[in-house]
Design a protein around this motif. Structure first.
Motif, PDB file in Angstrom:
ATOM      1  N   VAL A   1      12.350  -7.178  -4.770  1.00  6.59           N
ATOM      2  CA  VAL A   1      10.909  -6.982  -4.966  1.00  6.59           C
ATOM      3  C   VAL A   1      10.195  -7.010  -3.620  1.00  6.59           C
ATOM      4  N   LEU A   2      10.578  -7.972  -2.786  1.00  2.69           N
ATOM      5  CA  LEU A   2       9.936  -8.092  -1.478  1.00  2.69           C
ATOM      6  C   LEU A   2      10.167  -6.841  -0.644  1.00  2.69           C
ATOM      7  N   SER A   3      11.436  -6.423  -0.533  1.00  6.19           N
ATOM      8  CA  SER A   3      11.678  -5.308   0.378  1.00  6.19           C
ATOM      9  C   SER A   3      11.125  -4.014  -0.193  1.00  6.19           C
ATOM     10  N   ASN A   4      11.122  -3.839  -1.519  1.00  3.54           N
ATOM     11  CA  ASN A   4      10.516  -2.617  -2.040  1.00  3.54           C
ATOM     12  C   ASN A   4       8.994  -2.627  -1.906  1.00  3.54           C
ATOM     13  N   THR A   5       8.381  -3.801  -1.972  1.00  3.04           N
ATOM     14  CA  THR A   5       6.935  -3.858  -1.733  1.00  3.04           C
ATOM     15  C   THR A   5       6.646  -3.440  -0.287  1.00  3.04           C
ATOM     16  N   ILE A   6       7.458  -3.983   0.632  1.00  5.41           N
ATOM     17  CA  ILE A   6       7.242  -3.648   2.051  1.00  5.41           C
ATOM     18  C   ILE A   6       7.485  -2.157   2.293  1.00  5.41           C
ATOM     19  N   VAL A   7       8.643  -1.676   1.796  1.00  6.62           N
ATOM     20  CA  VAL A   7       8.964  -0.263   2.015  1.00  6.62           C
ATOM     21  C   VAL A   7       7.926   0.633   1.339  1.00  6.62           C
ATOM     22  N   GLY A   8       7.561   0.279   0.103  1.00  7.02           N
ATOM     23  CA  GLY A   8       6.586   1.084  -0.628  1.00  7.02           C
ATOM     24  C   GLY A   8       5.265   1.191   0.116  1.00  7.02           C
ATOM     25  N   LEU A   9       4.833   0.094   0.710  1.00  7.67           N
ATOM     26  CA  LEU A   9       3.559   0.123   1.441  1.00  7.67           C
ATOM     27  C   LEU A   9       3.722   0.842   2.774  1.00  7.67           C
ATOM     28  N   GLN A  10       4.913   0.660   3.388  1.00  2.96           N
ATOM     29  CA  GLN A  10       5.116   1.302   4.694  1.00  2.96           C
ATOM     30  C   GLN A  10       5.163   2.819   4.575  1.00  2.96           C
ATOM     31  N   GLN A  11       5.705   3.325   3.451  1.00  5.81           N
ATOM     32  CA  GLN A  11       5.842   4.775   3.357  1.00  5.81           C
ATOM     33  C   GLN A  11       4.525   5.462   2.993  1.00  5.81           C
ATOM     34  N   VAL A  12       3.471   4.709   2.762  1.00  7.79           N
ATOM     35  CA  VAL A  12       2.173   5.346   2.517  1.00  7.79           C
ATOM     36  C   VAL A  12       1.709   5.990   3.835  1.00  7.79           C
ATOM     37  N   ASP A  13       1.366   7.252   3.744  1.00  9.49           N
ATOM     38  CA  ASP A  13       0.939   8.027   4.906  1.00  9.49           C
ATOM     39  C   ASP A  13      -0.215   7.311   5.626  1.00  9.49           C
TER      40      ASP A  13
END
Lengths: 419, 242
Positions: free
Chosen positions: B127-139
Motif C-alpha cells: 500500500v505504501l509503495s503503490n501510494t508513493i508510485v501512484g502519486l509520483q507518476q502524476v504528471d
C-alpha cells in the motif's frame, strides 16, 4: 502608446480589460547557485498588449514568467500589477486573478471540459448557473461547440482542441492578465498556425495583457506587440516592437537569434487582412455544374469555391472537375488550402506551398469565406512593406540593473550596484 | 474494459464452481466423527468470520498508516526520507511472517490483537509503495497547472494528485488484502482464531479432509477478496482515464 502594428482587426479601442505589469529589479537566485537565474530585471508590460519572451533555453524567460504569478517566488524585487504591489499577497489568491496556460493545455484528464474550465470560477464562489453560462460562452469564444464538447474528457479531444480548452480555462474568471508558457509547442505546424490566428482573434475581443514565452522567433513576431529577447540570466538584450527588432537588432546576440532570414521576416509582419484579396466565383452544393462552369468562364477564373450554408468553404472545383460533374457536391476537402485573415503572409505562403497551389482561400471570423490570396499578392506586399518601414514610437521600459554591462545609456538611472 | 469485465465474471464463476465442488465433496465424502465435528458448518462459519475480522481490521489499520505516510513521503519537504521508510517497510514484508507473528506474541502476548499487529507490519509495503508510485507518476505539469490557476497545495492533492493516483493505489490495496487473507491463517499459532485452525488441526491429527478443506477455504476467500478488489478498482477508476 501607439500600437506598432497596422493590424486592422485589433482596433485600438477603449475597452482594454488588461492590466499593466511592472517588474521592478526582480531577481531570482536559487540556493547553492552563484549565478542568478534572473538578475535584477526591470520590465514594463503595457496594459492590453501581447509581450513575447524569447531566448535560448535556460535563459530565464520561463522563470521570469512564473515570477509574475509567483509560482516561483522572487528572491528580491517587486511585482506590480495595475499599480498594486502583489509581491506580498497570498499567492493562491493572486493566481486566481491571473490566467495561466501551459503547453498542451495542462487539462486535468479526470475532469470533463466543463469542469476543467469551471475550476477557477468555482474557487471564486460563483453560482452554478453563472458558471454554466460562462463555460458555454468561453467554448464559443474558442470555437468549440458547447453542446458537443462540454461533457467530453480531455483524451477525447485533439491536441489543438485541448489547447483551446486550456485557453478557455485561463480566461474563465475574466482575469486581466494571461500568462502563457510555450502554449503552442506541442501541436503540429498547421494547428499551431490556426491556434495563433485564433489567439489574435480572441485578443482583439478581450484585450487582455498577455505575456507569452516561446522559443520560436517567428511566433514572437507574429503574436507580439512587443518582444523581449533574453540572454542567460534573463539579461534583456532587446525589448522593442517586432518591426524595430527586425530592422535594428540591438546586438550581435539578437542578430544571431533572429537568424539570417531577417529580410524575409517581413513576411511575418504583414497579415493576410492587410493585403487586397481576390474575389472568385462561389457556389453552394446542389447547383448545376454547367451553370457554374459558364460563370467561371465568364469571370475568367480557374476554379469555383463551394461554400456551405454558413458561408464556410468546403472545396474548390476547377474547370475540368466542373465539366465532368453534373451537380455540385457538398463534400469537404480536408486538403483545401485555407488561411485565417489574421494569419501572416508567411503562413499563407506556407499553406500554398504545402498544397502546391498558387492561391489559398482566406476565411474570416467563424471560418466564413472572405476571398483568395495568391503568391503574386504576397510578393507585392513584401515589396510594399520593405518600402515603408520606419515608424516612430516609444518602446516600454526594460533593463537589467547592476549585473552585467547591458545598461542602456538613455535609461542610465540605475547603475553601479554590483551583484 | 470489456475484457476486464469478462475476466471478472470468469473469476466469480470459477470461485462459485470451486466452492460448489468443495461442498458437494464434503457432503458426499465418508467422514469420521472427528472430521464431521471439525467441519460442522456453524463452526466453519465462525472461523471464517474470525478470519475476515482479523483481515479487515488489519487492512483498515494498514490503510490508515500507509496512505497518509505515502502522501507525506511524496511532499517536497520530506521526499528525501522516502527510500529509508521504504526500506523499513520492505523489511516488514521480507521477514518471514510466521517468525514475526510468534516473536511478537512473546512480547505482546497471545491472541488476535498480536496477530493483527504482525499482519499490519507485513502488509504495509504494497500500500505504501503503490501510494508513493501512484502519486509520483502524476504528471508534474498538471500539478503546476493546478497551482498556476490558483489551487492551494491541499486542493491540488485532493482534486488532482489523489484521483489520478487512485488506480495504482487500489492495485496496491488489493495486493495487501490478498496477502492479509493468506497470512491471517498464521494467527491460529498464537491463538488468534481464523480458518488456520482447520489446517493445523488437519496436520496435527492427520485428518487430510480437514486439511484440504481448510486450505481450499482460505484460497477461495483470498480469491473472493481479490475479486471484490478488482470490482472496486473498476468502479472507482476516475472517468476520462484510458
Amino acid at each position: 502608446m501607439s500600437d506598432p502594428k497596422i493590424s486592422s482587426t485589433s482596433e485600438p479601442s477603449g475597452n482594454v480589460t488588461g492590466a499593466s505589469i511592472m517588474l521592478e529589479e526582480v531577481t531570482k537566485t536559487y540556493p547553492g547557485q552563484k549565478k542568478s537565474a534572473v538578475g535584477g530585471l526591470t520590465l514594463e508590460i503595457p496594459a492590453g498588449s501581447i509581450v513575447m519572451f524569447v531566448g535560448p533555453s535556460g535563459c530565464g524567460k520561463t522563470t521570469t514568467l512564473k515570477m509574475i504569478n509567483r509560482l516561483i517566488e522572487p528572491t528580491s524585487g517587486q511585482i506590480v500589477i495595475n499599480g498594486e504591489d502583489v509581491t506580498g499577497m497570498n499567492g493562491d489568491e493572486l493566481r486566481r486573478r491571473i490566467g495561466y496556460v501551459i503547453q498542451a493545455g495542462g487539462l486535468f484528464p479526470h475532469m470533463t471540459v466543463a469542469t476543467n474550465i469551471a475550476m477557477v470560477p468555482k474557487m471564486l464562489g460563483w453560482s452554478k448557473e453563472k458558471i454554466a453560462a460562462r463555460v458555454d460562452e468561453l467554448l464559443e469564444l474558442v470555437s468549440l461547440d458547447p453542446e458537443l464538447y462540454r461533457d467530453r474528457f480531455p483524451k477525447e479531444l485533439s491536441g489543438g482542441q485541448q489547447q483551446r480548452v486550456g485557453v478557455a480555462r485561463a480566461l474563465a474568471a475574466d482575469p486581466p492578465v494571461l500568462l502563457m508558457d510555450e502554449p503552442f509547442g506541442a501541436v503540429d505546424p498547421i494547428t499551431r498556425q490556426r491556434l495563433q490566428d485564433e489567439l489574435l482573434n480572441i485578443q482583439s475581443e478581450v484585450q487582455k495583457t498577455i505575456v507569452c514565452v516561446t522559443h520560436d522567433f517567428d511566433e514572437a513576431v507574429k503574436l507580439g506587440d512587443w518582444i523581449a529577447i533574453f540572454n542567460e540570466g534573463a539579461q534583456l538584450e532587446q525589448y522593442d516592437s517586432p518591426e524595430r527588432i527586425l530592422a535594428n537588432p540591438a546586438s550581435e546576440f539578437v542578430e544571431n537569434f533572429i537568424g539570417s532570414g531577417a529580410g524575409l521576416k517581413q513576411l511575418t509582419l504583414t497579415r493576410v487582412n492587410e493585403v487586397e484579396l481576390l474575389g472568385t466565383v462561389t457556389t453552394t452544393p446542389g447547383k448545376r455544374a454547367s451553370d457554374v462552369l459558364s460563370q467561371i468562364q465568364g469571370a475568367g477564373r480557374k476554379f469555383a469555391v463551394v461554400l456551405d450554408s454558413r458561408g464556410r468553404p468546403l472545396r474548390r472545383l476547377d474547370r475540368r472537375q466542373l465539366s465532368r460533374a453534373e451537380i455540385i457536391e457538398g463534400t469537404y476537402d480536408p486538403d483545401l488550402p485555407v488561411v485565417g485573415e489574421q494569419a501572416t503572409l508567411n503562413d499563407a505562403l506556407d499553406t500554398m506551398l504545402v498544397a502546391s497551389a498558387e492561391s489559398a482561400i482566406v476565411t474570416g471570423p467563424r471560418d466564413v469565406f472572405k476571398g483568395l490570396i495568391t503568391v503574386q499578392t504576397v510578393m507585392e506586399a513584401i515589396a510594399a512593406a520593405n518600402a515603408s518601414m520606419d515608424q516612430d514610437h516609444e518602446a516600454p521600459v526594460g533593463l537589467n540593473s547592476g549585473a552585467i554591462n547591458v545598461v542602456d545609456i538613455e535609461q542610465g538611472s540605475s547603475s553601479g550596484e554590483s551583484a | 474494459m470489456s475484457a476486464e469485465r469478462r475476466g471478472l465474471i470468469f473469476q466469480l464463476l470459477g470461485i462459485a464452481a470451486a466452492f460448489a465442488i468443495l461442498v458437494i465433496w464434503l457432503v458426499t465424502a465418508d467422514l469420521t466423527e472427528t472430521e464431521r465435528q471439525t467441519l460442522d458448518p456453524a463452526t466453519i462459519l465462525k472461523y471464517t468470520q474470525q478470519h475476515l475480522e482479523i483481515t479487515l481490521i488489519s487492512a483498515v489499520i494498514v490503510l490508515l498508516i500507509a496512505i497518509p505516510l505515502g502522501i507525506l513521503l511524496t511532499r517536497p519537504s520530506v521526499r528525501k526520507a522516502a527510500p529509508a521508510v521504504r526500506a523499513v517497510a520492505n523489511f516488514g514484508q521480507a521477514a518471514p511472517a510466521i517468525g514475526v507473528i510468534v516473536l511478537l506474541a512473546f512480547w505482546l502476548g497471545f491472541g488476535a490483537r498480536t496477530a493483527i499487529v504482525s499482519l499490519v507490519i507485513y502488509a504495509i509495503l504494497p500500500v505504501l509503495s503503490n501510494t508513493i508510485v501512484g502519486l509520483q507518476q502524476v504528471d508534474q505539469r498538471l500539478v503546476e497547472a493546478g497551482r498556476g490557476i490558483g489551487m492551494s497545495q491541499l486542493a491540488v492533492l485532493f482534486k488532482i494528485e489523489l484521483p489520478l493516483a487512485v488506480p495504482v493505489m487500489l492495485a496496491g490495496i488489493r495486493t495487501a488484502l490478498v496477502l492479509l487473507v493468506g497470512t491471517a491463517t498464521l494467527a491460529t499459532f498464537i491463538n488468534g482464531g481464523g480458518l488456520g485452525i482447520l489446517i493445523t488441526t488437519g496436520v496435527n491429527l492427520n485428518l487430510n479432509v480437514v486439511l484440504i478443506a481448510g486450505s481450499l477455504l482460505v484460497a477461495l476467500l483470498a480469491l473472493t477478496i481479490d475479486w471484490v478488489g478488482r470490482l472496486v478498482e473498476q468502479l472507482a477508476r476516475p472517468k476520462g482515464l484510458s
